[in-house]
Scaffold this active site. Structure first.
Site: not given
Length: 132
Positions: A76-77
């Protein structure tokens, strides 16, 4: 909930990297297997038959029918080489065991910075290598 609103689920799993803006702690590559096993267990929970370990747990929770999970996000990111090497390990195992699952990768938190460009190029290169 996805069933209630007619949506497809897209769970996002940790790839063994904490928030890179904060601590950026990394799970060592030789200890990543438990993260990958979590992904395999989730697929079995969502799609496995009721006589499998995780499919039985789903059925016991009142949903004997498979959820028909089709996609899963890894990271995630996250960005840079630490992410790419961890994603590649997830990809190798998940594609070998569950080629029906579409993997979604992260390209970092910004839509057009250098990390994004590197990740997009890496995804394109990797995708070409996995086509029949």
């Amino acid at each position: 909930m996805c069933e209630d609103i007619g949506a497809q689920p897209l769970p996002i799993l940790s790839c063994g990297i904490a928030c890179q803006f904060n601590s950026g702690e990394l799970c060592p590559m030789d200890q990543l297997d438990s993260y990958i096993q979590d992904a395999l267990d989730l697929i079995e929970f969502a799609n496995g038959p009721v006589n499998s370990t995780w499919g039985a747990k789903r059925a016991a929770l009142g949903h004997p029918e498979p959820f028909n999970l089709k996609m899963m996000g890894v990271g995630n990111e996250n960005w840079d080489t630490q992410y790419i090497e961890r994603y590649a390990k997830f990809q190798a195992v998940l594609k070998a065991k569950h080629p029906e699952i579409q993997l979604v990768s992260s390209a970092g938190p910004f839509p057009n910075d250098e990390h994004f460009k590197i990740r997009v190029a890496e995804v394109a290169r990797t995708a070409r290598g996995h086509r029949g």
